[in-house]
Every structure is written in structure tokens, then in C-alpha cells.
Design an enzyme around this catalytic site. Sequence first.
Site, short mmCIF file in Angstrom:
data_model
loop_
_atom_site.label_atom_id
_atom_site.label_comp_id
_atom_site.label_asym_id
_atom_site.label_seq_id
_atom_site.Cartn_x
_atom_site.Cartn_y
_atom_site.Cartn_z
N GLU A 173 0.83 -1.32 -0.28
CA GLU A 173 0.10 0.01 0.05
C GLU A 173 1.04 1.41 0.01
O GLU A 173 1.81 1.37 0.74
CB GLU A 173 -0.92 -0.13 1.25
N ASP A 221 -5.23 5.48 5.17
CA ASP A 221 -5.61 6.85 5.81
C ASP A 221 -6.73 6.23 6.68
O ASP A 221 -6.36 6.04 7.80
CB ASP A 221 -6.13 7.61 4.63
N PHE A 273 -3.36 16.21 3.40
CA PHE A 273 -3.12 15.53 2.02
C PHE A 273 -1.69 15.67 1.55
O PHE A 273 -1.25 16.50 1.29
CB PHE A 273 -4.41 16.26 1.29
N VAL A 274 -1.28 14.55 0.93
CA VAL A 274 0.04 14.45 0.25
C VAL A 274 0.02 14.02 -1.23
O VAL A 274 -1.00 13.29 -1.39
CB VAL A 274 0.90 13.85 1.02
N ASP A 320 -1.86 10.93 -5.99
CA ASP A 320 -2.41 11.99 -6.73
C ASP A 320 -3.10 13.24 -6.16
O ASP A 320 -3.87 12.70 -5.16
CB ASP A 320 -2.92 11.52 -8.16
#
Length: 191
Positions: A109, A113, A162-163, A169
Site C-alpha cells: 500500500e 488513511d 493531504f500529500v 495524486d
Amino acid sequence: MADGTTWHASDIDHVIISEEQIREKTAELAKQVAADYSDAESILLVGVLKGAVMFMADFARALGRVGPPVELEFMAVSSYGQGTTSSGVVRILKDLDRDIAGRHVIVVEDIVDSGLTLSWLLKYLQSRSAAQVDVVALLRKPDALRVNVPVRYVGYDIPSEFVVGYGLDYAERYRDLPFVGVLKPSVYGRG
Ligand code: IMP
């Protein structure tokens, strides 16, 4: 661009995990898995498209160098709804190409999250009679710790933001960046 970065990389506010850190951690995780699986005849790596492709490619090569022979499988699943409460129900868009009964399976993975996708996937793989199912995740966010999803090998615990990059993406972009970073706020809503 004058400073040598591409327009693409210049959308990044800051880097969270560098290319070198990813390389080092990938080798370290591969060594751990190789040690734990030294008795296995082979390991079947299952990657979840599309986010895991970069890590899958690098992890498979790192593991192949130090551990038992590896085989690669990919699955594609749909996310569990948009903006609504997560049901944990996942739709398979691309299934495994072969029988995994009796196999040592490691799910590869990119990031865990909420952990809901992974939790569903583990149940699914177990229902297909794998001998053993473990998980290696390069990144994990704090929310993942709240659900009971066993991730045996974790690269980095990162803050809950958020990365993008290294497979991850935003609107299908930035997957190709060799590092993991946070976008400049101005990028959102640019459309
Ligand atoms: P989960 O089911 O909430 O654990 O997340 C499943 C998927 O959401 C991951 O495999 C990623 O593809 C995506 N995801 C979660 N967090 C991020 C992020 O920060 N950036 C990009 N994609 C993410």
C-alpha cells in the site's frame, strides 16, 4: 524553470519524505520482510492501483534482492463514495489474475488513511484462502490507528494532511514526483 525545478515540482509547498528517505526505508522494510519470510518459498505481492505502483515497483526489487522470489499481482478497487460517511463497501474494478489459495500474500500500500479500503481488502484476500496475508505500507496517517487494521510493516507515520507524489495524486496529477510532499494552497481549485 530557472531554478531547475519543473513547473510540476514547483507546485509543492514542502517535501515530507525525500527521495532518499523513500529509498532507505524501502530497503529497510524489504530486509524486515525477508527476515520474517525466510522460510517462504515465494511471496505474492498484491498492489492496489494506481497509488501503489511506484512503491510496488521499488519494494518488489528491494525484496527480490534480499528475500525469496516475488510475484506481482495488481487489483483495482473503487473508492467508497464521495463526501458521505464511509460504508467500507468496496467495488472491485480489477480482480486478481490467479488463485491465491495457500499463498503468502503481502498487500503493498502507498498510504493507509482511514484504513477502510485495506480492511475490506484483507477480508477479501482471506476469503480467497491465502495462507497468510500481511501488509506493508509506505505511509500511514493517524486516522488509520483508530481502525483495527493490522499493518505489519509501516514506513512512515505522517501528519493528517493531504500529500502527493510517489504514486499519490491530486486530480490524477503529481504521481510521478519522486518524493512525497504537500501542495501549495494555491494549487487547489485551480481546476
Ligand atoms: P483509506 O481507505 O482511507 O485508508 O485510503 C485509501 C486510498 O485513499 C489510498 O490508497 C490513497 O490512494 C488515497 N489517499 C489517502 N490519503 C491520501 C493523500 O493524502 N493523498 C493522496 N491520496 C490519498
